[in-house]
Design an enzyme around this catalytic site. Structure first.
Site, PDB file in Angstrom:
ATOM      1  N   CYS A 178       0.700  -1.403   0.283  1.00 26.30           N
ATOM      2  CA  CYS A 178       0.042  -0.357   0.065  1.00 26.30           C
ATOM      3  C   CYS A 178       0.909   1.520   0.206  1.00 26.30           C
ATOM      4  O   CYS A 178       0.519   2.585  -0.158  1.00 26.30           O
ATOM      5  CB  CYS A 178      -0.619   0.078   0.749  1.00 26.30           C
ATOM      6  SG  CYS A 178      -0.112  -0.254   2.671  1.00 26.30           S
ATOM      7  N   HIS A 188      -1.696   1.432   7.613  1.00 25.20           N
ATOM      8  CA  HIS A 188      -1.892   1.359   6.082  1.00 25.20           C
ATOM      9  C   HIS A 188      -1.843   3.038   5.487  1.00 25.20           C
ATOM     10  O   HIS A 188      -1.965   3.651   6.146  1.00 25.20           O
ATOM     11  CB  HIS A 188      -3.207   0.864   6.300  1.00 25.20           C
ATOM     12  CG  HIS A 188      -4.475   0.693   5.117  1.00 25.20           C
ATOM     13  ND1 HIS A 188      -3.515   0.477   3.680  1.00 25.20           N
ATOM     14  CD2 HIS A 188      -5.369   1.374   4.083  1.00 25.20           C
ATOM     15  CE1 HIS A 188      -4.712   0.082   2.171  1.00 25.20           C
ATOM     16  NE2 HIS A 188      -5.395   1.262   3.209  1.00 25.20           N
TER      17      HIS A 188
END
Length: 525
Positions: free
Chosen positions: A211, A448
């Site tokens: 990510c 994230h």
């Protein structure tokens, strides 16, 4: 084989570049654009013209000539018995002489074919790359790259196979050793755009892990979709106009997305190369190579790294051409696009430079469970693998006479960064990332990475009291845009016992005491 016309144009470009005639060179490139046969590297051009020996002899002169055209002109003038006037005092000392055994015949100079090696080739005819190395600007390339067979963006962008030393260093920088490889989440990740209406600008992340890389690239894609010179001002105004009447949508066609992706990748690689050079790593179509001399237990084959061909470009235009010619390797849904791009980023920066960027010379770019480290994210968005997100550097007193140098961000960045860790007091994000050149921010929340953005650059001067931000998470399988309305001067709408969405806490590290309205979208907890 390069055509005579393309060789001639390459020689003229070399002359204009060496003489500092940038405006003339720019006009030439506009009227006669470069193509795949253009030669932009002096070593390759000298070799193609078969004038390596002339260049070496010129280098040994007390007043060497600057350009290849001058060197060849001087040679032919001497052959005709005249004396060149371009070298002033030094040229007066040069006498015409009979052709010597090691001189290059005039007929060989204009033949655009590579020299053929023979068993009787003498040492003085087999010139090394270092013989004219100081005539070409190859900074800031580290020694590992210089020794790996550098080839510029030549007539066909010829590359060199990766060698064992480079492959081992590349994997060690990422994993800390050369026997580990990317997990399945990385191996299956390529660059694919979302096909959901109003989210076509978004890159899709298939599984957790990459990510950080994808969000970083996404930020640069948005920069080119919304703000770069390819977008006329009227187009941006039209987008802003539609905000009020079309539920704040962003619509981009396939051509626009492809162009933005290519420009974003070129931006990142060129920035990593310090505006001097960049590397593109592609997978060779040949069978898997085996490294001769590899030591069992020190390097483990992964069936990808061994097959890499490395191609180098010394102009941003050539970087764009390389990417355009090889974009299918990054977009193939069954390929290794994310891995290849990470390799390109590292090699463009330079293996040694990446290690020197980090606080710990033994640091690595891959964290636990295949997560991107801060160093990897910083390398992609700033061009340096610094370990911190504050401005500048900090000398940390560790006791005694020793100090540790903590390296942060050296200048204002194109895209920004916000972190939940700052809310908890674990880090400090400096103004170079909080206030980027474009209103686009990576958001790090609970391991994230996602993206916040706006098309309104006025929000960067902190004068607006109310504005919208859009949020995109390539992994969340969004089915519609998420629009957040930020209002300054409030403390938020949450009761004391309410769970505050982490994204709001990240936003409040930039806009203090703001309230966040999710506009009927379910808040992400």
């Amino acid at each position: 084989m390069s055509s005579i016309e393309e060789l001639s144009k390459s020689l003229v470009r070399e002359y204009l570049s060496r003489k500092g005639l940038k405006k003339t060179l720019s006009v030439l490139d506009e009227e006669m654009p470069r193509n795949s046969q253009s030669i932009s590297n002096r070593q390759i051009l000298a070799k193609t013209m078969h004038i390596e020996y002339l260049m070496k002899k010129n280098k040994e002169d007390s007043v060497p000539l600057k350009t290849m055209i001058e060197v060849m002109t001087q040679y032919f003038v001497r052959k005709g018995g005249a004396v060149s006037t371009s070298g002033a005092t030094d040229d007066k000392k040069r006498k015409s002489r009979p052709l010597q055994k090691n001189d290059v015949e005039p007929s060989r100079i204009l033949v655009a074919m590579p020299p053929k090696a023979t068993a009787t080739t003498k040492k003085e005819d087999s010139l090394l790359f270092e013989d004219i190395e100081d005539e070409v600007d190859i900074s800031p390339a580290p020694r590992l790259l210089q020794n790996s067979g550098f080839r510029g963006a030549g007539s066909s962008f010829q590359g060199v196979p990766i060698d064992l030393s480079t492959a081992m260093s590349l994997k060690s920088i990422i994993f800390g050793n050369a026997i580990t490889f990317f997990n399945s989440e990385w191996q299956r990740q390529s660059f694919v755009f979302c096909d959901i209406c109003n989210l076509e600008y978004g890159l899709v992340q298939f599984k957790g892990g990459p990510c950080g890389l994808l969000a970083s690239l996404q930020a640069y894609v948005l920069k080119h979709l919304l703000f770069t010179e390819h977008k006329p001002r009227q187009y941006i105004q039209l987008i802003n106009y539609f905000y009020s009447f079309c539920q704040h949508t962003f619509r981009f066609d396939e051509r626009e997305r492809r162009r933005a992706l290519l420009d974003a990748m070129a931006d990142i690689l060129w920035q990593c190369g310090g505006g001097q050079r960049a590397c593109l790593a592609r997978v060779s179509s040949s069978e898997q190579r085996s490294f001769v001399g590899s030591v069992p237990g020190r390097y483990k084959s992964d069936r990808l790294t061994e097959r890499l061909t490395l191609m180098y470009a010394d102009t941003k235009a050539d970087v764009a051409t390389l990417l355009k010619n090889n974009i299918s390797q990054f977009e193939n849904s069954s390929g290794n696009g994310a891995i290849l791009f990470l390799y390109c980023v590292i090699l463009s920066r330079g293996l040694e430079n990446v290690m020197l960027d980090m606080d710990d010379s033994k640091g690595r770019l891959m964290g636990m469970h295949g997560y991107c480290t801060q160093e990897m994210v910083n390398l992609i968005i700033t061009g340096r693998a610094s370990s911190n997100v504050f401005n500048g550097e900090i000398d940390l007193d560790t006791g005694g006479s020793k100090t540790s140098l903590l390296k942060g961000i050296e200048k204002r960045c194109d895209v920004g960064f916000l972190s939940l860790f700052e809310h908890y007091g674990s880090c400090q994000v400096g103004s170079f990332l909080k206030s980027p050149k474009y209103p686009i921010w990576l958001v790090c929340s609970e391991s994230h990475f996602t993206v916040l953005f706006s098309s309104d650059v006025k929000i960067l001067d902190d004068s607006k009291k109310r504005f919208d931000l859009f949020y995109y998470d390539g992994l969340a399988k969004q089915d519609e845009p998420i629009r957040l309305t930020i209002a300054m001067g409030g403390e938020g709408k949450h009761a004391e016992k309410d769970l505050i969405p982490p994204l709001e806490l990240c936003i409040q590290t930039k806009w203090k005491r703001c309230s966040v309205d999710w506009n009927d979208t379910e808040p992400l907890l």
